[in-house]
Design a protein around this motif. Sequence first.
Motif, PDB file in Angstrom:
ATOM      1  N   SER A 376       0.747  -1.276  -0.074  1.00 20.14           N
ATOM      2  CA  SER A 376       0.123   0.074  -0.081  1.00 20.14           C
ATOM      3  C   SER A 376       0.779   1.288   0.020  1.00 20.14           C
ATOM      4  CB  SER A 376      -0.808  -0.071   1.173  1.00 20.14           C
ATOM      5  OG  SER A 376      -2.032  -0.779   0.996  1.00 20.14           O
ATOM      6  N   CYS A 377       0.313   2.261  -0.500  1.00 20.59           N
ATOM      7  CA  CYS A 377       1.057   3.654  -0.666  1.00 20.59           C
ATOM      8  C   CYS A 377      -0.268   4.698  -0.545  1.00 20.59           C
ATOM      9  CB  CYS A 377       2.068   3.906  -1.804  1.00 20.59           C
ATOM     10  SG  CYS A 377       1.002   3.450  -3.598  1.00 20.59           S
ATOM     11  N   GLY A 378       0.304   5.927  -0.424  1.00 16.45           N
ATOM     12  CA  GLY A 378      -0.656   7.002  -0.438  1.00 16.45           C
ATOM     13  C   GLY A 378       0.256   8.409  -0.719  1.00 16.45           C
ATOM     14  N   PHE A 379      -0.373   9.340  -1.295  1.00 15.31           N
ATOM     15  CA  PHE A 379       0.129  10.718  -1.229  1.00 15.31           C
ATOM     16  C   PHE A 379      -0.780  11.334  -0.496  1.00 15.31           C
ATOM     17  CE2 PHE A 379       1.807   9.182  -5.566  1.00 15.31           C
ATOM     18  CZ  PHE A 379       3.049   9.747  -5.572  1.00 15.31           C
ATOM     19  N   TYR A 380      -0.089  12.071   0.692  1.00 22.16           N
ATOM     20  CA  TYR A 380      -1.067  12.989   1.607  1.00 22.16           C
ATOM     21  C   TYR A 380       0.083  13.955   1.989  1.00 22.16           C
ATOM     22  CZ  TYR A 380      -4.795   9.477   1.239  1.00 22.16           C
ATOM     23  OH  TYR A 380      -5.641   8.608   0.851  1.00 22.16           O
ATOM     24  N   ASP A 381      -0.589  15.056   2.043  1.00 22.79           N
ATOM     25  CA  ASP A 381       0.309  16.330   2.913  1.00 22.79           C
ATOM     26  C   ASP A 381       0.426  16.089   4.276  1.00 22.79           C
ATOM     27  OD1 ASP A 381       1.896  18.567   3.490  1.00 22.79           O
ATOM     28  OD2 ASP A 381       0.385  19.710   2.646  1.00 22.79           O
ATOM     29  N   PHE A 382       1.322  15.089   4.783  1.00 25.25           N
ATOM     30  CA  PHE A 382       1.430  14.791   6.111  1.00 25.25           C
ATOM     31  C   PHE A 382       2.052  15.740   7.021  1.00 25.25           C
ATOM     32  CE2 PHE A 382       2.230  10.597   4.112  1.00 25.25           C
ATOM     33  CZ  PHE A 382       0.883   9.993   4.696  1.00 25.25           C
ATOM     34  N   ASP A 383       2.880  16.891   6.576  1.00 26.84           N
ATOM     35  CA  ASP A 383       3.245  17.902   7.430  1.00 26.84           C
ATOM     36  C   ASP A 383       2.617  19.449   7.150  1.00 26.84           C
ATOM     37  OD1 ASP A 383       4.289  18.143   4.711  1.00 26.84           O
ATOM     38  OD2 ASP A 383       6.272  18.014   5.265  1.00 26.84           O
ATOM     39  N   LEU A 384       1.362  19.080   6.240  1.00 31.57           N
ATOM     40  CA  LEU A 384       0.674  20.457   5.869  1.00 31.57           C
ATOM     41  C   LEU A 384       1.497  21.614   5.542  1.00 31.57           C
ATOM     42  CD1 LEU A 384      -1.658  20.220   9.228  1.00 31.57           C
ATOM     43  CD2 LEU A 384      -1.774  19.235   7.124  1.00 31.57           C
ATOM     44  N   ASP A 385       2.464  21.271   4.729  1.00 35.34           N
ATOM     45  CA  ASP A 385       3.092  22.445   4.152  1.00 35.34           C
ATOM     46  C   ASP A 385       2.819  22.810   2.613  1.00 35.34           C
ATOM     47  OD1 ASP A 385       4.014  20.147   2.453  1.00 35.34           O
ATOM     48  OD2 ASP A 385       6.302  20.528   3.092  1.00 35.34           O
ATOM     49  N   GLY A 386       1.755  22.371   2.126  1.00 34.47           N
ATOM     50  CA  GLY A 386       1.170  22.708   0.832  1.00 34.47           C
ATOM     51  C   GLY A 386       1.391  21.698  -0.276  1.00 34.47           C
ATOM     52  N   ASP A 387       2.257  20.728  -0.049  1.00 33.20           N
ATOM     53  CA  ASP A 387       2.575  19.515  -0.814  1.00 33.20           C
ATOM     54  C   ASP A 387       2.265  18.289  -0.424  1.00 33.20           C
ATOM     55  OD1 ASP A 387       4.935  19.161   0.260  1.00 33.20           O
ATOM     56  OD2 ASP A 387       6.098  20.542  -1.080  1.00 33.20           O
ATOM     57  N   GLU A 388       2.045  17.278  -1.396  1.00 31.24           N
ATOM     58  CA  GLU A 388       1.876  16.064  -1.019  1.00 31.24           C
ATOM     59  C   GLU A 388       2.990  15.174  -0.713  1.00 31.24           C
ATOM     60  OE1 GLU A 388      -2.203  14.429  -2.229  1.00 31.24           O
ATOM     61  OE2 GLU A 388      -1.323  15.057  -4.052  1.00 31.24           O
ATOM     62  N   ASP A 389       3.171  14.432   0.382  1.00 30.77           N
ATOM     63  CA  ASP A 389       4.251  13.586   0.599  1.00 30.77           C
ATOM     64  C   ASP A 389       3.924  12.002   0.134  1.00 30.77           C
ATOM     65  OD1 ASP A 389       5.617  15.724   2.110  1.00 30.77           O
ATOM     66  OD2 ASP A 389       3.987  15.579   3.362  1.00 30.77           O
ATOM     67  N   TYR A 527     -12.556  11.634   0.762  1.00 33.14           N
ATOM     68  CA  TYR A 527     -12.728  13.241   0.841  1.00 33.14           C
ATOM     69  C   TYR A 527     -11.448  13.487   0.318  1.00 33.14           C
ATOM     70  CZ  TYR A 527     -11.185  12.396   5.665  1.00 33.14           C
ATOM     71  OH  TYR A 527     -10.697  12.120   6.706  1.00 33.14           O
ATOM     72  N   ALA A 528     -11.397  15.211   0.126  1.00 27.34           N
ATOM     73  CA  ALA A 528     -10.067  15.742  -0.487  1.00 27.34           C
ATOM     74  C   ALA A 528      -9.327  16.495   0.991  1.00 27.34           C
ATOM     75  CB  ALA A 528     -10.414  16.652  -1.667  1.00 27.34           C
ATOM     76  N   HIS A 529      -8.333  16.079   0.977  1.00 31.34           N
ATOM     77  CA  HIS A 529      -7.441  16.852   2.295  1.00 31.34           C
ATOM     78  C   HIS A 529      -6.361  17.712   1.538  1.00 31.34           C
ATOM     79  CE1 HIS A 529      -4.038  16.805   5.009  1.00 31.34           C
ATOM     80  NE2 HIS A 529      -4.950  17.255   6.024  1.00 31.34           N
ATOM     81  N   PHE A 530      -6.387  18.836   2.102  1.00 30.23           N
ATOM     82  CA  PHE A 530      -5.337  19.738   1.573  1.00 30.23           C
ATOM     83  C   PHE A 530      -4.365  20.223   2.955  1.00 30.23           C
ATOM     84  CE2 PHE A 530      -8.706  19.961  -1.273  1.00 30.23           C
ATOM     85  CZ  PHE A 530      -8.190  20.066  -2.494  1.00 30.23           C
ATOM     86  N   GLY A 531      -3.265  20.460   2.760  1.00 29.64           N
ATOM     87  CA  GLY A 531      -2.384  21.097   3.765  1.00 29.64           C
ATOM     88  C   GLY A 531      -1.981  22.493   2.978  1.00 29.64           C
ATOM     89  N   LEU A 532      -1.917  23.562   3.926  1.00 28.38           N
ATOM     90  CA  LEU A 532      -1.999  24.818   3.643  1.00 28.38           C
ATOM     91  C   LEU A 532      -0.718  25.505   4.370  1.00 28.38           C
ATOM     92  CD1 LEU A 532      -5.623  25.495   3.336  1.00 28.38           C
ATOM     93  CD2 LEU A 532      -4.271  25.357   1.270  1.00 28.38           C
ATOM     94  N   PRO A 533       0.145  26.349   3.862  1.00 27.99           N
ATOM     95  CA  PRO A 533       0.916  27.140   4.745  1.00 27.99           C
ATOM     96  C   PRO A 533       0.262  28.089   5.822  1.00 27.99           C
ATOM     97  CG  PRO A 533       1.152  27.648   2.150  1.00 27.99           C
ATOM     98  CD  PRO A 533      -0.022  26.785   2.491  1.00 27.99           C
ATOM     99  N   GLY A 534       0.963  28.383   6.768  1.00 24.27           N
ATOM    100  CA  GLY A 534       0.730  28.828   8.022  1.00 24.27           C
ATOM    101  C   GLY A 534      -0.192  30.271   7.806  1.00 24.27           C
ATOM    102  N   GLY A 535       0.340  30.978   6.960  1.00 28.66           N
ATOM    103  CA  GLY A 535      -0.325  32.179   6.681  1.00 28.66           C
ATOM    104  C   GLY A 535      -1.624  32.326   5.910  1.00 28.66           C
ATOM    105  N   VAL A 536      -2.005  31.351   5.299  1.00 26.54           N
ATOM    106  CA  VAL A 536      -3.342  31.363   4.409  1.00 26.54           C
ATOM    107  C   VAL A 536      -4.571  31.171   5.335  1.00 26.54           C
ATOM    108  CG1 VAL A 536      -4.562  30.094   2.678  1.00 26.54           C
ATOM    109  CG2 VAL A 536      -2.153  30.323   2.623  1.00 26.54           C
TER     110      VAL A 536
END
Length: 573
Positions: A376-389, A527-536
């Motif tokens: 199994s594998c998955g692309f997700y923004d684990f660290d909420l920095d705006g891109d998927e890990d 559902y769709a999950h998004f990480g976002l930079p702290g200033g947004v």
Amino acid sequence: MKCMGCSVWQVILAAAVGMLARCGGDDPATPSSGQTSSGPPAMRFSTLTAAESGIDMVMTCGGRPSAQILEVNGGGLGLIDYDRDGDLDLFVANGATLDDPENGPGCRLYENLGGLRFRDVTDAVGITLRRWAMGVAVGDYDGDGWDDLFIACYGPNVLLRNVGGGRFVDVTDVAGVGDPRWGTSCAFGDIDGDDDLDLYVVNYLDFDVANPPPQSQFRGLQVMAGPHGLSAQNDVLYENLGDGTFRDITQTSGCLRAQPAYGLGVVFIDFDADGRQDIFVGNDSMPNFLFRNLGTGRFEEVGGFSGIAANADGGEQATMGIGIADVDGNGFPDVFTTNFSSDTNTLHLNLDGTFFDDRTMQFGLGMISRPFLGWSCGFYDFDLDGDEDLLIVNGHVYPQASMEAINSPYRQPPLLFARVGHRFARVTDPSVATFLREPYRDRPAVFGDLDQDGDIDVIVGELNGPIRVLRNDCAGGNWLIVELRDPRASAGNHRGLGSSVEVIHDAVTQRRWIYSGGGFQSSSAQYAHFGLPGGVSTVTVEITWPDGYHQRRESVFVKQHLVVQRDDAPPPP
């Protein structure tokens, strides 16, 4: 599970990688290359104990150690809000043994009590499935607003209808989906645009527990036989007739024109943005399939033509896990697949909806994966920095495997990659996650915000081992979860499977797809999950529903689980 047929060059390269790993000072049980990263400070995972999570089962899959190919896949996992209380519960497709494949310990359903605490409610909800279960698909096939469960099995598959009130009923025979062959994975999707969920079931090979094949040789080791030398099977595509029943349309749809294959994975997604759901099938040691949806229930197999059937060298790989992401930001879903050891995992970029190109090496995901056998594998923004890990779980199929014998151990740690600019960098710092240095025999994994704190947690299943809950302790960043609802009374696809969701801020666009399938034999949060930079603080959300209808929301505040209802349809009566 590609057991034989590696080229001489592959063997030489594998040996070289093994030498590099040992020269780098790594423990032979935890292979690594020199390409590592400590990871961003915000990325943190904690592994909960069984006492902490309440999930204390050990997944069953045949003997210990595995001696036959039926025993090496393990079961699947499914995240489902079965009680509609807003959080994700866990279904475990459990296996059995060769001595009695119809009477294993049984599948389990765990209710999410909040705070990553679960309790076993299997008996209370009426689930009595003890057959050797493997793949899990979650979807509301009958359009009553309650998500149902389809389970691919060794032996007849099973459809469990969620009738509400905390009860499931086995409706396999009535629905007409009890294919008796060995099913591995499955997925729901609307292939004909009628707003109900059709079903694709991936089949593997012919295997008789009463007359298993004799063992084989692999690089001097006496190992289980297969898949080569065993008879591959055709998959099945079912059309949902809207009355609680399905019709096998494999032949009329054109899917049967593809050769029988050792199938292990499937994803429904619109690869070419034409408003029709296509089907990608990952096959073991054979070309992968891409069924392009031509409309009116017809498909054309274009895997070879599109470039996704094999890797850049033309190698037919042992595709197990499937990950979907817009890695290059061009608006089309790219496909990542995990593969056998002494081979690489593969990233196929979707160039224009029609053609795919193997860019594995370009993104740093090639040689580093050679000692590992990925599932199994998955692309997700684990660290909420705006891109998927990217997270990959691993484990070999041969109990005899070792670094000394084949440059790949039996037990293997997961691989965690952080997105760093235009590449992925392996995270090895054990302070980020202790599991990065601990070897397992992992198979399925599912992803979702299980404790409702905005970051993505993970549940992993191990072959003949425990279920592990990985809590994401991300420290920083903003987030947004977008969940879709179609309020039309007759819409079985009430979660908008097949939709794409975009989040736009400061001229930056992030894109996700809500789809069924992927992972390995499992179903993650829909559902769709998004990480976002702290200033947004606010973003624009754009949704493209499966039929192409566009919907836009301006000035959406972050740090919320946003439920968006389709706005062009009247509410149910």
